[in-house]
Design a protein around this motif. Structure first.
Motif, PDB file in Angstrom:
ATOM      1  N   VAL A 127       9.115  -3.994   1.150  1.00  0.00           N
ATOM      2  CA  VAL A 127       9.380  -3.187   2.081  1.00  0.00           C
ATOM      3  C   VAL A 127      10.011  -1.834   1.582  1.00  0.00           C
ATOM      4  CG1 VAL A 127      11.553  -4.180   2.666  1.00  0.00           C
ATOM      5  CG2 VAL A 127      10.654  -2.758   4.340  1.00  0.00           C
ATOM      6  N   THR A 128       9.879  -0.836   1.869  1.00  0.00           N
ATOM      7  CA  THR A 128      10.764   0.441   1.462  1.00  0.00           C
ATOM      8  C   THR A 128      12.207   0.118   1.452  1.00  0.00           C
ATOM      9  OG1 THR A 128      11.024   1.941   3.204  1.00  0.00           O
ATOM     10  CG2 THR A 128       8.841   1.927   1.757  1.00  0.00           C
ATOM     11  N   LEU A 129      12.944   0.750   0.493  1.00  0.00           N
ATOM     12  CA  LEU A 129      14.477   0.756   0.496  1.00  0.00           C
ATOM     13  C   LEU A 129      15.097   1.168   1.616  1.00  0.00           C
ATOM     14  CD1 LEU A 129      17.119   0.250  -1.020  1.00  0.00           C
ATOM     15  CD2 LEU A 129      17.157   2.395  -2.059  1.00  0.00           C
ATOM     16  N   SER A 130      14.630   2.467   2.202  1.00  0.00           N
ATOM     17  CA  SER A 130      15.051   3.239   3.385  1.00  0.00           C
ATOM     18  C   SER A 130      14.723   2.446   4.653  1.00  0.00           C
ATOM     19  CB  SER A 130      14.485   4.547   3.389  1.00  0.00           C
ATOM     20  OG  SER A 130      13.015   4.659   3.845  1.00  0.00           O
ATOM     21  N   ASP A 131      13.643   1.843   4.776  1.00  0.00           N
ATOM     22  CA  ASP A 131      13.271   0.879   5.941  1.00  0.00           C
ATOM     23  C   ASP A 131      14.121  -0.235   5.848  1.00  0.00           C
ATOM     24  OD1 ASP A 131      11.542   2.784   6.485  1.00  0.00           O
ATOM     25  OD2 ASP A 131       9.669   1.703   6.089  1.00  0.00           O
ATOM     26  N   TYR A 132      14.386  -0.747   4.813  1.00  0.00           N
ATOM     27  CA  TYR A 132      15.295  -2.232   4.721  1.00  0.00           C
ATOM     28  C   TYR A 132      16.733  -1.678   5.419  1.00  0.00           C
ATOM     29  CZ  TYR A 132      17.689  -6.212   3.052  1.00  0.00           C
ATOM     30  OH  TYR A 132      18.813  -7.355   3.023  1.00  0.00           O
ATOM     31  N   ILE A 133      17.096  -0.835   4.828  1.00  0.00           N
ATOM     32  CA  ILE A 133      18.756  -0.362   5.388  1.00  0.00           C
ATOM     33  C   ILE A 133      18.502  -0.128   6.731  1.00  0.00           C
ATOM     34  CG2 ILE A 133      20.355   1.223   4.955  1.00  0.00           C
ATOM     35  CD1 ILE A 133      19.556   1.466   1.970  1.00  0.00           C
ATOM     36  N   SER A 134      17.335   0.655   7.326  1.00  0.00           N
ATOM     37  CA  SER A 134      17.541   1.083   8.650  1.00  0.00           C
ATOM     38  C   SER A 134      17.336  -0.155   9.484  1.00  0.00           C
ATOM     39  CB  SER A 134      16.312   2.053   9.040  1.00  0.00           C
ATOM     40  OG  SER A 134      16.636   3.295   8.253  1.00  0.00           O
ATOM     41  N   GLU A 135      16.354  -0.928   9.101  1.00  0.00           N
ATOM     42  CA  GLU A 135      16.393  -2.248   9.835  1.00  0.00           C
ATOM     43  C   GLU A 135      17.639  -3.247   9.789  1.00  0.00           C
ATOM     44  OE1 GLU A 135      14.044  -4.876  12.319  1.00  0.00           O
ATOM     45  OE2 GLU A 135      13.890  -3.023  11.674  1.00  0.00           O
ATOM     46  N   TYR A 136      18.182  -3.196   8.753  1.00  0.00           N
ATOM     47  CA  TYR A 136      19.485  -4.033   8.655  1.00  0.00           C
ATOM     48  C   TYR A 136      20.611  -3.109   9.645  1.00  0.00           C
ATOM     49  CZ  TYR A 136      23.211  -6.967   6.505  1.00  0.00           C
ATOM     50  OH  TYR A 136      24.092  -7.751   6.043  1.00  0.00           O
ATOM     51  N   ARG A 137      20.769  -1.900   9.387  1.00  0.00           N
ATOM     52  CA  ARG A 137      21.684  -1.226  10.564  1.00  0.00           C
ATOM     53  C   ARG A 137      21.405  -1.557  11.952  1.00  0.00           C
ATOM     54  NH1 ARG A 137      22.505   4.747   9.266  1.00  0.00           N
ATOM     55  NH2 ARG A 137      24.774   4.243   9.979  1.00  0.00           N
ATOM     56  N   TYR A 138      20.168  -1.540  12.137  1.00  0.00           N
ATOM     57  CA  TYR A 138      19.718  -1.575  13.664  1.00  0.00           C
ATOM     58  C   TYR A 138      19.996  -2.794  14.352  1.00  0.00           C
ATOM     59  CZ  TYR A 138      16.407  -2.783  17.316  1.00  0.00           C
ATOM     60  OH  TYR A 138      15.956  -3.436  18.521  1.00  0.00           O
ATOM     61  N   LYS A 139      19.651  -3.993  13.230  1.00  0.00           N
ATOM     62  CA  LYS A 139      19.914  -5.256  13.826  1.00  0.00           C
ATOM     63  C   LYS A 139      21.527  -5.661  14.066  1.00  0.00           C
ATOM     64  CE  LYS A 139      15.954  -7.490  13.677  1.00  0.00           C
ATOM     65  NZ  LYS A 139      15.317  -7.717  15.075  1.00  0.00           N
ATOM     66  N   LEU A 140      22.496  -5.099  13.272  1.00  0.00           N
ATOM     67  CA  LEU A 140      23.849  -5.403  13.384  1.00  0.00           C
ATOM     68  C   LEU A 140      24.280  -4.518  14.735  1.00  0.00           C
ATOM     69  CD1 LEU A 140      25.239  -5.027   9.619  1.00  0.00           C
ATOM     70  CD2 LEU A 140      24.655  -7.065  11.143  1.00  0.00           C
ATOM     71  N   ILE A 141      23.754  -3.190  14.787  1.00  0.00           N
ATOM     72  CA  ILE A 141      24.085  -2.469  15.922  1.00  0.00           C
ATOM     73  C   ILE A 141      23.554  -3.308  17.240  1.00  0.00           C
ATOM     74  CG2 ILE A 141      23.659  -0.187  16.990  1.00  0.00           C
ATOM     75  CD1 ILE A 141      23.541   1.073  14.371  1.00  0.00           C
ATOM     76  N   GLU A 142      22.506  -3.878  17.227  1.00  0.00           N
ATOM     77  CA  GLU A 142      21.890  -4.382  18.312  1.00  0.00           C
ATOM     78  C   GLU A 142      22.664  -5.551  18.683  1.00  0.00           C
ATOM     79  OE1 GLU A 142      17.795  -6.668  19.566  1.00  0.00           O
ATOM     80  OE2 GLU A 142      18.238  -6.666  17.746  1.00  0.00           O
TER      81      GLU A 142
ATOM     82  N   TYR B  34      13.086   5.666  -9.864  1.00  0.00           N
ATOM     83  CA  TYR B  34      12.511   4.202 -10.182  1.00  0.00           C
ATOM     84  C   TYR B  34      13.004   3.175  -8.945  1.00  0.00           C
ATOM     85  CZ  TYR B  34      11.565  -0.319 -12.361  1.00  0.00           C
ATOM     86  OH  TYR B  34      11.132  -1.714 -12.452  1.00  0.00           O
ATOM     87  N   ILE B  35      14.129   3.423  -8.280  1.00  0.00           N
ATOM     88  CA  ILE B  35      14.929   2.344  -7.392  1.00  0.00           C
ATOM     89  C   ILE B  35      13.839   2.067  -6.239  1.00  0.00           C
ATOM     90  CG2 ILE B  35      16.130   4.262  -6.259  1.00  0.00           C
ATOM     91  CD1 ILE B  35      17.122   0.634  -6.729  1.00  0.00           C
ATOM     92  N   GLY B  36      13.330   3.297  -5.755  1.00  0.00           N
ATOM     93  CA  GLY B  36      12.264   3.119  -4.484  1.00  0.00           C
ATOM     94  C   GLY B  36      11.220   2.006  -5.018  1.00  0.00           C
ATOM     95  N   SER B  37      10.564   2.277  -6.081  1.00  0.00           N
ATOM     96  CA  SER B  37       9.406   1.315  -6.188  1.00  0.00           C
ATOM     97  C   SER B  37       9.807   0.005  -6.704  1.00  0.00           C
ATOM     98  CB  SER B  37       8.521   2.120  -7.451  1.00  0.00           C
ATOM     99  OG  SER B  37       9.257   2.103  -8.582  1.00  0.00           O
ATOM    100  N   PHE B  38      10.868   0.000  -7.404  1.00  0.00           N
ATOM    101  CA  PHE B  38      11.319  -1.377  -7.731  1.00  0.00           C
ATOM    102  C   PHE B  38      11.728  -2.172  -6.628  1.00  0.00           C
ATOM    103  CE2 PHE B  38      15.423  -3.949  -8.626  1.00  0.00           C
ATOM    104  CZ  PHE B  38      14.856  -4.746  -9.546  1.00  0.00           C
ATOM    105  N   PHE B  39      12.467  -1.746  -5.442  1.00  0.00           N
ATOM    106  CA  PHE B  39      12.734  -2.475  -4.363  1.00  0.00           C
ATOM    107  C   PHE B  39      11.423  -2.802  -3.408  1.00  0.00           C
ATOM    108  CE2 PHE B  39      14.286  -3.112  -0.192  1.00  0.00           C
ATOM    109  CZ  PHE B  39      15.807  -3.524  -0.336  1.00  0.00           C
ATOM    110  N   LYS B  40      10.628  -1.867  -3.517  1.00  0.00           N
ATOM    111  CA  LYS B  40       9.321  -2.204  -2.848  1.00  0.00           C
ATOM    112  C   LYS B  40       8.611  -3.065  -3.096  1.00  0.00           C
ATOM    113  CE  LYS B  40       5.668  -0.335   0.204  1.00  0.00           C
ATOM    114  NZ  LYS B  40       5.008   1.054   0.318  1.00  0.00           N
ATOM    115  N   ARG B  41       8.360  -3.371  -4.721  1.00  0.00           N
ATOM    116  CA  ARG B  41       7.850  -4.263  -5.362  1.00  0.00           C
ATOM    117  C   ARG B  41       8.407  -5.749  -5.185  1.00  0.00           C
ATOM    118  NH1 ARG B  41       8.347  -2.434 -10.047  1.00  0.00           N
ATOM    119  NH2 ARG B  41       9.887  -4.021 -11.051  1.00  0.00           N
ATOM    120  N   ASN B  42       9.651  -5.811  -4.999  1.00  0.00           N
ATOM    121  CA  ASN B  42      10.323  -6.960  -4.932  1.00  0.00           C
ATOM    122  C   ASN B  42      10.479  -7.489  -3.447  1.00  0.00           C
ATOM    123  OD1 ASN B  42      11.498  -8.157  -7.649  1.00  0.00           O
ATOM    124  ND2 ASN B  42      11.660  -5.742  -7.587  1.00  0.00           N
ATOM    125  N   MET B  43      10.680  -6.654  -2.425  1.00  0.00           N
ATOM    126  CA  MET B  43      10.906  -6.887  -1.196  1.00  0.00           C
ATOM    127  C   MET B  43       9.803  -6.452  -0.181  1.00  0.00           C
ATOM    128  SD  MET B  43      13.810  -8.153  -1.067  1.00  0.00           S
ATOM    129  CE  MET B  43      14.029  -8.049   0.685  1.00  0.00           C
TER     130      MET B  43
END
Length: 282
Positions: A219-234, A208-217
């Motif tokens: 964006v998918t949970l995995s894409d959000y985490i990847s984008e966050y890590r990418y921004k910090l690494i950048e 359920y966590i995936g659909s819950f996160f995407k409904r509220n944000m």
């Protein structure tokens, strides 16, 4: 747009004015700005906000800003380069680079004052006053003293930006805010950011966590985490002198080649090529 260039690791400015003479501009450094007293408008990028005594702002090199002064204002500026906070000979708190990452990331989502607690505002005033005094006196070991005072201000900023997440939340909005903060706290630990682990932390079903996160944000949970890590690494590549291997280790990659694959997938260039491109443009 005008860009102010600073070559020194850090500079402190303490001044009072009833008129702002600088056009909207950018810098090649970071700025922590404390409003000791006064009022007016602070324009950051396209965001305009009121400022008053006790407000504390942080600006990154890519931020454009200017002030419009309504009442005579005393500003204390702490201007510093990434090299100042990431490569020095002073004793630093544990996980210092990670604290800097979170601080710079937070400035992306909120251009308002970084300190909200009345008690912490009072402490920040005293700390910035002490920093200004040390700068003016230039007494023995003043640089080390200023650095340690600044690290305390960083701690105050950190505790004013987020409240600890809780597993038990009453509604979807509160729960998603807690999940976002959990991700922020664990962004350097990939094992803590699996869907199953996050679901367990917040008593949700792993399915359920995936659909819950995407409904509220939206964006998918995995894409959000990847984008966050990418921004910090950048940010780390752009503003620090850390090696690619050091960055890979700090963000939980097995080695530099795994970081290279992750970064290239999102950006199209390797971390080394990206860093060279940034240096050439600067």
């Amino acid at each position: 747009m005008k860009r102010y260039v600073q070559f020194e690791p850090f500079i402190i400015e303490d001044f009072e004015t009833d008129h702002w003479d600088h056009p909207k501009h950018r810098h090649n450094h970071f700025e922590v700005i404390l409003i000791m007293h006064g009022s007016g408008k602070h324009i950051v990028d396209e965001h305009e906000m009121d400022y008053t005594g006790g407000d504390l702002f942080l600006l990154r090199p890519e931020d454009s800003h200017e002030f419009n002064v309504d009442q005579t204002t005393r500003f204390i500026y702490f201007k510093f380069t990434q090299l100042y906070v990431s490569n020095n000979n002073f004793q630093v708190p544990e996980n210092w680079n990670r604290e800097i990452d979170l601080l710079l990331r937070k400035s992306q989502v909120s251009h308002g004052s970084l300190i909200h607690s009345a008690e912490d505002i009072a402490m920040t005033r005293k700390l910035m006053e002490m920093i200004s005094m040390e700068w003016q006196r230039s007494a023995k070991r003043y640089k080390e003293t200023i650095f340690q005072l600044f690290s305390v201000i960083l701690t105050l900023i950190k505790r004013n930006q987020s409240q600890p997440y809780e597993k038990f939340e009453g509604d979807d909005t509160s729960r998603i805010e807690s999940i976002l903060y959990y991700i922020e706290c664990n962004i350097h630990d990939p094992d803590a950011l699996s869907a199953a682990k996050i679901a367990d932390e917040f008593y949700l079903s792993p399915n359920y966590i995936g659909s819950f996160f995407k409904r509220n944000m939206e964006v998918t949970l995995s894409d959000y985490i990847s984008e966050y890590r990418y921004k910090l690494i950048e940010q780390r590549l752009r503003y620090s002198q850390d090696s690619i291997s050091e960055i890979a280790m700090d963000f939980g990659f097995f080695d530099a080649s795994h970081l290279n694959k992750f970064f290239k997938k999102h950006f199209g260039d390797s971390p080394s090529d990206y860093r060279i491109d940034v240096e050439q443009k600067d």
